[in-house]
Design a protein around this motif. Structure first.
Motif, PDB file in Angstrom:
ATOM      1  N   GLU A 314       2.985  -9.195   4.576  1.00 19.11           N
ATOM      2  CA  GLU A 314       3.929  -9.064   3.463  1.00 19.11           C
ATOM      3  C   GLU A 314       4.210  -7.591   3.155  1.00 19.11           C
ATOM      4  N   ALA A 315       3.152  -6.798   3.117  1.00 23.35           N
ATOM      5  CA  ALA A 315       3.326  -5.366   2.853  1.00 23.35           C
ATOM      6  C   ALA A 315       4.167  -4.732   3.960  1.00 23.35           C
ATOM      7  N   GLY A 316       3.992  -5.257   5.166  1.00 23.49           N
ATOM      8  CA  GLY A 316       4.702  -4.699   6.320  1.00 23.49           C
ATOM      9  C   GLY A 316       6.210  -4.886   6.267  1.00 23.49           C
ATOM     10  N   ARG A 317       6.685  -5.637   5.304  1.00 25.19           N
ATOM     11  CA  ARG A 317       8.148  -5.805   5.202  1.00 25.19           C
ATOM     12  C   ARG A 317       8.807  -4.566   4.622  1.00 25.19           C
ATOM     13  N   ALA A 318       8.008  -3.621   4.188  1.00 23.22           N
ATOM     14  CA  ALA A 318       8.577  -2.361   3.703  1.00 23.22           C
ATOM     15  C   ALA A 318       8.741  -1.394   4.872  1.00 23.22           C
ATOM     16  N   GLY A 319       9.734  -0.535   4.742  1.00 24.99           N
ATOM     17  CA  GLY A 319       9.881   0.575   5.694  1.00 24.99           C
ATOM     18  C   GLY A 319      10.087   0.174   7.131  1.00 24.99           C
ATOM     19  N   ARG A 320      10.794  -0.913   7.347  1.00 27.04           N
ATOM     20  CA  ARG A 320      10.949  -1.385   8.734  1.00 27.04           C
ATOM     21  C   ARG A 320      11.774  -0.455   9.588  1.00 27.04           C
ATOM     22  N   ASP A 321      12.620   0.355   8.967  1.00 29.73           N
ATOM     23  CA  ASP A 321      13.405   1.272   9.796  1.00 29.73           C
ATOM     24  C   ASP A 321      12.672   2.592  10.022  1.00 29.73           C
ATOM     25  N   GLY A 322      11.419   2.644   9.606  1.00 27.24           N
ATOM     26  CA  GLY A 322      10.630   3.848   9.848  1.00 27.24           C
ATOM     27  C   GLY A 322      10.623   4.806   8.659  1.00 27.24           C
ATOM     28  N   SER A 323      11.413   4.541   7.616  1.00 24.24           N
ATOM     29  CA  SER A 323      11.393   5.425   6.442  1.00 24.24           C
ATOM     30  C   SER A 323      10.084   5.226   5.675  1.00 24.24           C
ATOM     31  N   ASP A 324       9.697   6.237   4.899  1.00 21.59           N
ATOM     32  CA  ASP A 324       8.466   6.114   4.112  1.00 21.59           C
ATOM     33  C   ASP A 324       8.614   5.024   3.069  1.00 21.59           C
ATOM     34  N   ALA A 325       7.544   4.277   2.847  1.00 20.90           N
ATOM     35  CA  ALA A 325       7.598   3.197   1.862  1.00 20.90           C
ATOM     36  C   ALA A 325       6.205   2.994   1.267  1.00 20.90           C
ATOM     37  N   ASP A 326       6.166   2.377   0.098  1.00 16.88           N
ATOM     38  CA  ASP A 326       4.905   2.203  -0.621  1.00 16.88           C
ATOM     39  C   ASP A 326       4.510   0.734  -0.726  1.00 16.88           C
ATOM     40  N   CYS A 327       3.225   0.455  -0.578  1.00 14.23           N
ATOM     41  CA  CYS A 327       2.716  -0.913  -0.702  1.00 14.23           C
ATOM     42  C   CYS A 327       1.599  -0.899  -1.740  1.00 14.23           C
ATOM     43  N   VAL A 328       1.841  -1.547  -2.859  1.00 15.14           N
ATOM     44  CA  VAL A 328       0.895  -1.469  -3.961  1.00 15.14           C
ATOM     45  C   VAL A 328       0.345  -2.847  -4.287  1.00 15.14           C
ATOM     46  N   LEU A 329      -0.943  -2.918  -4.483  1.00 13.16           N
ATOM     47  CA  LEU A 329      -1.552  -4.176  -4.907  1.00 13.16           C
ATOM     48  C   LEU A 329      -2.089  -3.996  -6.326  1.00 13.16           C
ATOM     49  N   LEU A 330      -1.618  -4.844  -7.248  1.00 16.07           N
ATOM     50  CA  LEU A 330      -2.125  -4.816  -8.614  1.00 16.07           C
ATOM     51  C   LEU A 330      -3.237  -5.860  -8.685  1.00 16.07           C
ATOM     52  N   PHE A 331      -4.450  -5.403  -8.801  1.00 17.22           N
ATOM     53  CA  PHE A 331      -5.582  -6.319  -8.694  1.00 17.22           C
ATOM     54  C   PHE A 331      -6.192  -6.638 -10.053  1.00 17.22           C
ATOM     55  N   SER A 332      -6.587  -7.905 -10.223  1.00 20.26           N
ATOM     56  CA  SER A 332      -7.469  -8.218 -11.355  1.00 20.26           C
ATOM     57  C   SER A 332      -8.422  -9.325 -10.916  1.00 20.26           C
ATOM     58  N   PRO A 333      -9.606  -9.412 -11.515  1.00 17.91           N
ATOM     59  CA  PRO A 333     -10.586 -10.415 -11.071  1.00 17.91           C
ATOM     60  C   PRO A 333     -10.040 -11.840 -11.156  1.00 17.91           C
ATOM     61  N   SER A 334      -9.076 -12.092 -12.051  1.00 22.69           N
ATOM     62  CA  SER A 334      -8.566 -13.464 -12.133  1.00 22.69           C
ATOM     63  C   SER A 334      -7.834 -13.858 -10.840  1.00 22.69           C
ATOM     64  N   ASP A 335      -7.392 -12.851 -10.052  1.00 22.28           N
ATOM     65  CA  ASP A 335      -6.761 -13.164  -8.758  1.00 22.28           C
ATOM     66  C   ASP A 335      -7.742 -13.881  -7.838  1.00 22.28           C
ATOM     67  N   ILE A 336      -9.008 -13.511  -7.944  1.00 23.88           N
ATOM     68  CA  ILE A 336     -10.007 -14.136  -7.065  1.00 23.88           C
ATOM     69  C   ILE A 336     -10.138 -15.613  -7.445  1.00 23.88           C
ATOM     70  N   ARG A 337     -10.168 -15.854  -8.754  1.00 25.69           N
ATOM     71  CA  ARG A 337     -10.306 -17.250  -9.206  1.00 25.69           C
ATOM     72  C   ARG A 337      -9.125 -18.091  -8.720  1.00 25.69           C
ATOM     73  N   LEU A 338      -7.942 -17.510  -8.803  1.00 27.05           N
ATOM     74  CA  LEU A 338      -6.741 -18.245  -8.379  1.00 27.05           C
ATOM     75  C   LEU A 338      -6.809 -18.575  -6.881  1.00 27.05           C
ATOM     76  N   GLN A 339      -7.198 -17.597  -6.069  1.00 25.28           N
ATOM     77  CA  GLN A 339      -7.277 -17.842  -4.621  1.00 25.28           C
ATOM     78  C   GLN A 339      -8.355 -18.882  -4.313  1.00 25.28           C
TER      79      GLN A 339
END
Ligand code: ADP
Length: 606
Positions: A314-339
């Motif tokens: 999913e992160a790899g969908r950024a910058g496909r033409d080779g331009s610089d791009a940012d991939c940020v994950l906003l993490f919280s412990p509740s994400d673990i519970r959801l997964q």
């Protein structure tokens, strides 16, 4: 025609990327092939080039019907005879495509795996000369991948049923050994020539933050990226809907996508994003597989995904033409519970035995643990992911938040260059308000009277909110890249010169550290005002031709054009991404624009 001429003539590229040439050579020698390359590496070229050289047709099996139209559109733009056969065609269109296909009118035909069992299609295959069967997103055949599709299991028997066995090539971005073995076996590849390219995507910056309030963090991020395209991934449909509601109420240019929306709405929203009518799409992981939108500048994960494969894809969908791009994950412990909830309550898959189900559950938990480690402990995010895919990275990457200190950060090099160069161009004799007006392109009385609308940076940030331009200026003042004299006029300080003249990259940190870091970038002199004009022209052409803008030229190609400023065909064809056919179709109007911009007379566009 040989492979190199095909690459240039149809795709406008001069050199093959890592892995492409070897795979193409093997396929052309009638060997089966397995290409394992990260998203954005250029897998399509690996089968499209041989498909054009082979005498017969290439059947491409791809899982997502909704994307076939775009893929085929893109090929048609390159002058390649391609079609898709799926349920979205009207009866008449279907008849026409079938009839043309039987006559051998196409070089490439896209189908969904389910189609391979369709009687009419099987009978069509009997009439065609099939040179190659290509399986895209081949990991879908494996239970051990993250996107198993039972219909992929029919591919093997389909190939066996053909009167003459064609070359079979399979491609995926999922590299784990188990999936790789499954792909070769379950698709029935015969001693495949295998290429696993490096998984690193050096143009992507990886970041994990643990914000107190995710929504506030996301908004700050979107504010800074005003004017750029991005995807915000959420773990659930409900989250997607809520986030979309809130952000659109607050006036952000957003749309949304998840599998719970009616198909017509999903398609409509996807088009809005692909065609740059909305800057940001809020989506679940149902969005994006195979999306070839090359100008995605950032990916924010609002929730942590369940495994590294999904995250990297999913992160790899950024910058496909080779331009610089940012991939940020906003993490919280509740994400673990959801997964964990997703793992304990899987979609019912009655084809599996209880033992298999239990194995998969254990595997998913193991994968989740690794994802949690990435989100909470990995010292170098990139290295952690590369090691996960079996690579042995050398040294820390210095291009992720693990290496650079945590805190939200965004790449603001382009914004900085626009602002610094604007201040320089007015000879450091204007104040903040006037600089904002120039960059925004406001033709106020003062601007017009002082001919400030004639300077090169006028309107180069027209797509960014004024308040954001002001915030950038404030940031550069606070960090001494620029200063204000007693009259309030802005001046560029020495510290800014590396960014302005040597193209040093500049990242802005927003939390905790709030410091800046620069990294090397190859020097180039992009004419920012020309770039803005080129983008407007591209948008007009895209609207007229009803195609997404990046299909005409990618951002990377436009940046190259705004740097080299080609004014004839010969110069134009030297730019990566410009094929003969693209030039013939679009080149002359671009040349005209560049000549006008540079006050040159238009040369004969031959
Ligand atoms: P993948 O399927 O591996 O995710 P794509 O095939 O969609 O990636 O290619 C990603 C981008 O890279 C596309 O814009 C494509 O045109 C471009 N590309 C592919 N091969 C080359 C090449 N040899 N040189 C430059 N750009 C390329």
């Amino acid at each position: 025609m040989d492979k190199k001429s095909v690459l240039k003539e149809y795709f406008g590229y001069f050199t093959f990327r890592e892995g492409q040439e070897e795979l193409i050579d093997a396929i052309l020698q009638n060997k089966d092939a397995l290409g394992i390359m990260p998203t954005g590496a250029g897998k399509s070229v690996c089968f499209q080039v041989p498909a054009l050289i082979f005498p017969g047709v290439t059947i491409v099996v791809s899982p997502l019907v909704s994307l076939m139209k775009d893929q085929v559109n893109s090929l048609l733009q390159c002058g390649i005879k391609a079609a898709f056969i799926n349920a979205t065609l009207t009866e008449k269109q279907h008849e026409l495509v079938m009839e043309r296909a039987a006559r051998g009118a196409y070089k490439i035909i896209y189908v969904a795996p389910e189609r391979l069992q369709n009687k009419e299609f099987i009978s069509l295959c009997g009439k065609m000369d099939i040179s190659m069967v290509c399986v895209d997103e081949a990991h879908c055949v494996s239970h051990w991948g993250h996107d198993f599709r039972p219909s992929y299991l029919n591919i093997k028997s389909f190939i066996e049923s053909l009167s003459k066995r064609p070359v079979v090539a399979a491609f995926t971005a999922t590299a784990t050994k188990r999936v790789r073995e499954d792909v070769a076996e379950l698709i029935g590849l015969q001693e495949p020539f295998e290429v696993v390219t490096g998984f690193d995507r050096p143009n992507l910056y990886f970041e994990v933050i643990k914000p107190k309030n995710k929504y506030v963090a996301l908004r700050r991020y979107l504010d800074l990226y005003s004017g750029r395209n991005g995807i915000v991934y959420c773990a659930s449909r409900r989250n997607t809907d809520e986030l979309y509601e809130k952000l659109s109420e607050e006036g952000y240019s957003v749309t949304k996508y998840h599998a719970g929306l009616p198909k017509s709405e999903r398609d409509f929203n996807q088009e809005l994003f692909i065609n740059d009518k909305k800057e940001v799409i809020i989506a679940t992981n149902a969005f994006g597989m195979g999306i070839d939108k090359s100008n995605v500048s950032f990916i924010v994960h609002y929730n942590m995904p369940g495994d590294i494969e999904s995250y990297y894809q999913e992160a790899g969908r950024a910058g496909r033409d080779g331009s610089d791009a940012d991939c940020v994950l906003l993490f919280s412990p509740s994400d673990i519970r959801l997964q964990k909830f997703f793992i304990e309550n899987p979609d019912d898959n009655s084809e599996m035995s209880d033992r298999e189900k239990e194995e998969i559950r254990a595997l998913r938990l193991e994968k989740l643990n690794k994802m949690v480690y990435y989100s909470t402990n990995a010292p170098c995010l990139r290295n952690y992911m590369l090691s996960y895919f079996g690579e042995r990275p050398k040294g820390r990457c210095q291009n992720c938040s693990g290496c650079n200190g945590s805190g939200t950060s965004v790449d603001i090099t382009l914004e900085a260059q626009k602002i610094f160069s604007c201040i320089k161009r007015v000879k450091e004799k204007e104040n903040k308000e006037v600089i904002v007006d120039i960059l925004k392109g406001n033709s106020t009385d003062y601007i017009v009277k002082n001919k400030l609308d004639k300077i090169k940076t006028f309107g180069t940030m027209s797509d960014v909110a004024e308040s954001q331009i002001e915030k950038h200026i404030r940031y550069f003042l606070d960090h001494s890249f620029i200063s204000e004299n007693p009259k309030g006029n802005l001046k560029v300080e020495d510290k800014a010169h590396a960014v302005l003249f040597k193209n040093k990259r500049l990242r802005r940190f927003l939390e905790k550290t709030d410091k800046y870091k620069t990294a090397e970038n190859p020097a180039s002199e992009v004419d920012l005002r020309l770039l803005t004009k080129l983008k407007i022209l591209r948008k007009d052409l895209a609207t007229k031709g009803s195609v997404p803008a990046f299909i005409i030229f990618t951002d990377a190609t436009l940046i190259a054009i705004a740097t080299i400023k080609p004014t004839n065909k010969q110069e134009f064809l030297k730019i990566a991404g410009v094929s003969e056919r693209k030039f013939d179709k679009y080149g002359p109007v671009f040349v005209k624009l560049i000549c006008e911009h540079c006050n040159k007379t238009v040369e004969i566009s031959k």
